[in-house]
Design a protein around this motif. Structure first.
Motif, PDB file in Angstrom:
ATOM      1  N   GLN A  41       1.377  -0.830   0.185  1.00 32.66           N
ATOM      2  CA  GLN A  41       0.088  -0.007  -0.014  1.00 32.66           C
ATOM      3  C   GLN A  41       0.692   1.557   0.224  1.00 32.66           C
ATOM      4  O   GLN A  41       0.225   2.376  -0.186  1.00 32.66           O
ATOM      5  CB  GLN A  41      -0.860  -0.039   1.130  1.00 32.66           C
ATOM      6  CG  GLN A  41      -2.101  -0.984   0.970  1.00 32.66           C
ATOM      7  CD  GLN A  41      -2.809  -0.994   1.951  1.00 32.66           C
ATOM      8  OE1 GLN A  41      -2.219  -0.233   3.352  1.00 32.66           O
ATOM      9  NE2 GLN A  41      -4.060  -1.350   2.371  1.00 32.66           N
ATOM     10  N   MET A  42       2.269   1.289   0.922  1.00 33.67           N
ATOM     11  CA  MET A  42       2.913   2.500   0.985  1.00 33.67           C
ATOM     12  C   MET A  42       3.548   2.379  -0.524  1.00 33.67           C
ATOM     13  O   MET A  42       4.391   3.963  -0.653  1.00 33.67           O
ATOM     14  CB  MET A  42       3.596   2.369   1.417  1.00 33.67           C
ATOM     15  CG  MET A  42       3.102   2.273   3.491  1.00 33.67           C
ATOM     16  SD  MET A  42       4.098   1.396   4.568  1.00 33.67           S
ATOM     17  CE  MET A  42       5.533   2.977   5.001  1.00 33.67           C
ATOM     18  N   GLY A  43       3.927   1.529  -1.283  1.00 31.72           N
ATOM     19  CA  GLY A  43       4.319   1.596  -3.325  1.00 31.72           C
ATOM     20  C   GLY A  43       2.990   2.589  -3.846  1.00 31.72           C
ATOM     21  O   GLY A  43       3.802   2.467  -4.911  1.00 31.72           O
ATOM     22  N   GLY A  44       2.201   2.767  -3.532  1.00 31.52           N
ATOM     23  CA  GLY A  44       1.160   2.930  -4.125  1.00 31.52           C
ATOM     24  C   GLY A  44       0.037   2.294  -4.903  1.00 31.52           C
ATOM     25  O   GLY A  44      -0.578   2.404  -5.978  1.00 31.52           O
ATOM     26  N   LEU A  45      -0.103   0.417  -4.480  1.00 30.75           N
ATOM     27  CA  LEU A  45      -0.799  -0.012  -4.590  1.00 30.75           C
ATOM     28  C   LEU A  45      -2.035  -0.334  -3.745  1.00 30.75           C
ATOM     29  O   LEU A  45      -2.715   0.189  -3.129  1.00 30.75           O
ATOM     30  CB  LEU A  45      -0.002  -1.765  -5.436  1.00 30.75           C
ATOM     31  CG  LEU A  45       1.067  -1.573  -6.050  1.00 30.75           C
ATOM     32  CD1 LEU A  45       1.633  -2.728  -5.946  1.00 30.75           C
ATOM     33  CD2 LEU A  45       0.792  -1.661  -6.978  1.00 30.75           C
ATOM     34  N   GLY A  74      -0.033 -10.068 -15.538  1.00 31.71           N
ATOM     35  CA  GLY A  74       1.704  -9.764 -16.502  1.00 31.71           C
ATOM     36  C   GLY A  74       1.880  -8.148 -16.477  1.00 31.71           C
ATOM     37  O   GLY A  74       2.570  -7.652 -16.518  1.00 31.71           O
ATOM     38  N   ASN A  75       0.906  -7.433 -15.580  1.00 26.15           N
ATOM     39  CA  ASN A  75       1.851  -6.254 -15.128  1.00 26.15           C
ATOM     40  C   ASN A  75       3.100  -5.891 -14.546  1.00 26.15           C
ATOM     41  O   ASN A  75       3.067  -6.337 -13.003  1.00 26.15           O
ATOM     42  CB  ASN A  75       0.868  -5.322 -14.763  1.00 26.15           C
ATOM     43  CG  ASN A  75      -0.239  -5.236 -15.192  1.00 26.15           C
ATOM     44  OD1 ASN A  75      -0.465  -4.658 -16.788  1.00 26.15           O
ATOM     45  ND2 ASN A  75      -1.293  -5.540 -14.518  1.00 26.15           N
ATOM     46  N   ASP A  76       4.152  -5.491 -14.738  1.00 26.75           N
ATOM     47  CA  ASP A  76       5.509  -4.893 -14.387  1.00 26.75           C
ATOM     48  C   ASP A  76       4.532  -3.856 -13.153  1.00 26.75           C
ATOM     49  O   ASP A  76       4.808  -2.786 -13.285  1.00 26.75           O
ATOM     50  CB  ASP A  76       6.473  -4.305 -14.634  1.00 26.75           C
ATOM     51  CG  ASP A  76       7.361  -4.074 -13.809  1.00 26.75           C
ATOM     52  OD1 ASP A  76       7.667  -4.650 -13.307  1.00 26.75           O
ATOM     53  OD2 ASP A  76       8.434  -4.459 -14.801  1.00 26.75           O
ATOM     54  N   VAL A  77       4.957  -4.779 -11.261  1.00 26.89           N
ATOM     55  CA  VAL A  77       4.428  -4.106 -10.886  1.00 26.89           C
ATOM     56  C   VAL A  77       6.039  -3.400  -9.661  1.00 26.89           C
ATOM     57  O   VAL A  77       6.315  -2.798  -8.619  1.00 26.89           O
ATOM     58  CB  VAL A  77       3.732  -4.056 -10.082  1.00 26.89           C
ATOM     59  CG1 VAL A  77       2.632  -4.151 -10.637  1.00 26.89           C
ATOM     60  CG2 VAL A  77       3.892  -5.637  -9.467  1.00 26.89           C
ATOM     61  N   THR A  78       7.348  -4.004 -10.481  1.00 27.93           N
ATOM     62  CA  THR A  78       8.644  -3.687  -9.401  1.00 27.93           C
ATOM     63  C   THR A  78       8.476  -2.170  -9.442  1.00 27.93           C
ATOM     64  O   THR A  78       9.412  -2.100  -7.634  1.00 27.93           O
ATOM     65  CB  THR A  78       9.301  -4.333 -10.495  1.00 27.93           C
ATOM     66  OG1 THR A  78       9.195  -4.780 -11.377  1.00 27.93           O
ATOM     67  CG2 THR A  78      11.230  -3.718  -9.696  1.00 27.93           C
ATOM     68  N   GLU A  79       8.275  -0.867  -9.183  1.00 29.60           N
ATOM     69  CA  GLU A  79       8.449   0.235  -9.929  1.00 29.60           C
ATOM     70  C   GLU A  79       7.766   0.445  -7.943  1.00 29.60           C
ATOM     71  O   GLU A  79       8.388   1.029  -6.697  1.00 29.60           O
ATOM     72  CB  GLU A  79       8.196   1.324  -9.855  1.00 29.60           C
ATOM     73  CG  GLU A  79       8.579   2.103  -9.905  1.00 29.60           C
ATOM     74  CD  GLU A  79       7.981   3.470 -11.002  1.00 29.60           C
ATOM     75  OE1 GLU A  79       8.015   2.968 -12.357  1.00 29.60           O
ATOM     76  OE2 GLU A  79       7.431   4.896 -10.412  1.00 29.60           O
ATOM     77  N   GLN A  80       6.727  -0.026  -7.709  1.00 28.69           N
ATOM     78  CA  GLN A  80       5.955   0.194  -6.601  1.00 28.69           C
ATOM     79  C   GLN A  80       6.236  -0.624  -5.441  1.00 28.69           C
ATOM     80  O   GLN A  80       6.382  -0.196  -4.431  1.00 28.69           O
ATOM     81  CB  GLN A  80       3.601  -0.391  -7.312  1.00 28.69           C
ATOM     82  CG  GLN A  80       3.306   0.734  -8.006  1.00 28.69           C
ATOM     83  CD  GLN A  80       3.808   0.191  -9.209  1.00 28.69           C
ATOM     84  OE1 GLN A  80       4.432  -0.197 -10.351  1.00 28.69           O
ATOM     85  NE2 GLN A  80       2.552   0.354  -9.964  1.00 28.69           N
ATOM     86  N   LEU A  82       9.042  -1.618  -4.999  1.00 29.12           N
ATOM     87  CA  LEU A  82      10.620  -0.937  -4.413  1.00 29.12           C
ATOM     88  C   LEU A  82      10.466   0.547  -4.097  1.00 29.12           C
ATOM     89  O   LEU A  82      10.823   0.135  -2.764  1.00 29.12           O
ATOM     90  CB  LEU A  82      11.650  -0.179  -5.356  1.00 29.12           C
ATOM     91  CG  LEU A  82      12.784  -1.842  -6.791  1.00 29.12           C
ATOM     92  CD1 LEU A  82      12.843  -1.329  -7.504  1.00 29.12           C
ATOM     93  CD2 LEU A  82      13.668  -2.120  -5.740  1.00 29.12           C
ATOM     94  N   LYS A  83       9.209   1.517  -3.905  1.00 28.70           N
ATOM     95  CA  LYS A  83       8.788   2.815  -4.006  1.00 28.70           C
ATOM     96  C   LYS A  83       7.940   1.833  -2.350  1.00 28.70           C
ATOM     97  O   LYS A  83       9.096   2.415  -0.871  1.00 28.70           O
ATOM     98  CB  LYS A  83       7.749   3.056  -4.426  1.00 28.70           C
ATOM     99  CG  LYS A  83       7.527   4.190  -3.423  1.00 28.70           C
ATOM    100  CD  LYS A  83       6.850   5.526  -4.686  1.00 28.70           C
ATOM    101  CE  LYS A  83       6.344   6.441  -4.192  1.00 28.70           C
ATOM    102  NZ  LYS A  83       5.251   6.491  -2.417  1.00 28.70           N
ATOM    103  N   GLY A  84       7.446   0.871  -1.871  1.00 27.02           N
ATOM    104  CA  GLY A  84       7.527   0.448  -0.499  1.00 27.02           C
ATOM    105  C   GLY A  84       8.103  -0.235   0.658  1.00 27.02           C
ATOM    106  O   GLY A  84       7.992   0.773   1.254  1.00 27.02           O
ATOM    107  N   ALA A  85       9.367  -1.099  -0.798  1.00 34.69           N
ATOM    108  CA  ALA A  85      10.301  -1.148   0.703  1.00 34.69           C
ATOM    109  C   ALA A  85      10.986   0.323   0.858  1.00 34.69           C
ATOM    110  O   ALA A  85      11.363   0.418   2.009  1.00 34.69           O
ATOM    111  CB  ALA A  85      11.089  -2.065  -0.350  1.00 34.69           C
ATOM    112  N   TYR A  86      11.369   1.224  -0.141  1.00 28.91           N
ATOM    113  CA  TYR A  86      12.157   2.582   0.714  1.00 28.91           C
ATOM    114  C   TYR A  86      10.820   3.478   2.154  1.00 28.91           C
ATOM    115  O   TYR A  86      11.518   3.740   2.843  1.00 28.91           O
ATOM    116  CB  TYR A  86      12.184   2.960  -0.440  1.00 28.91           C
ATOM    117  CG  TYR A  86      13.258   2.637  -1.333  1.00 28.91           C
ATOM    118  CD1 TYR A  86      14.884   2.970  -0.254  1.00 28.91           C
ATOM    119  CD2 TYR A  86      13.545   1.854  -2.049  1.00 28.91           C
ATOM    120  CE1 TYR A  86      16.266   2.430  -0.892  1.00 28.91           C
ATOM    121  CE2 TYR A  86      15.187   1.215  -2.572  1.00 28.91           C
ATOM    122  CZ  TYR A  86      16.301   1.319  -1.991  1.00 28.91           C
ATOM    123  OH  TYR A  86      17.965   0.334  -2.498  1.00 28.91           O
TER     124      TYR A  86
END
Ligand code: SF4
Length: 156
Positions: A41-45, A74-80, A82-86
């Protein structure tokens, strides 16, 4: 102070809008000894959201740009992720957390096991993206399952 997966506290933040509440985790938060966080959720999902798995490695490989987080469409959600982790690392630093109790098997929060990226419910050894980042910054991460086993042996 600890941080804990918000779904273990009882927040319905899982991809399917359910929770994994554990009484002892609720107690920790209630006593002011832990802060609940949901990296996804914190990553924007949004919640609910498509289930996602790490494809091509584990959380460390995602941090190193060698693997991706993909949802079941098949959607790439890597960015979200990573954002959530940081964001979670930032929260841990703000509250002075040295330890985290996170939900096993999650592509964010898993600390021993994750799903293997085939969306077949198969698991493999490895940890999620948030766990990998927290560990790289010296925060001890344990799974709620280890925590439960410890409680059971303590009560014997
Ligand atoms: Fe729970 Fe972590 Fe998944 Fe959020 S990202 S629902 S806290 S396991």
């Amino acid at each position: 102070m600890k941080i804990v997966s918000a779904c273990l506290f009882g927040v319905k933040c899982r991809y399917d809008q359910k929770h994994n509440r554990i009484e002892s985790i609720q107690q920790l938060v209630g006593e002011g000894k832990a802060v609940p966080v949901c990296p996804e959720q914190m990553g924007g999902l949004s919640t609910p959201r498509n289930p996602a798995e790490i494809v091509g490695g584990d959380g460390d490989d995602v941090l190193d740009g060698k693997a991706k987080v993909i949802d079941h469409q098949g959607n790439d959600v890597t960015e979200q992720f990573l954002k959530g982790a940081y964001e979670t690392l930032e929260m841990a630093r703000k509250v002075g957390a040295k330890e985290a109790i996170l939900k096993e098997r999650s592509p964010s929060c898993g600390s021993c096991l994750i799903y293997d990226g085939t969306f077949s419910r198969s698991k493999k050894s490895g940890h999620g993206v948030t766990t990998a980042l927290l560990r790289r910054h010296g925060i001890r991460v344990v799974s709620e399952e280890k925590e439960k086993k410890q409680e059971e042996s303590d009560s014997r």
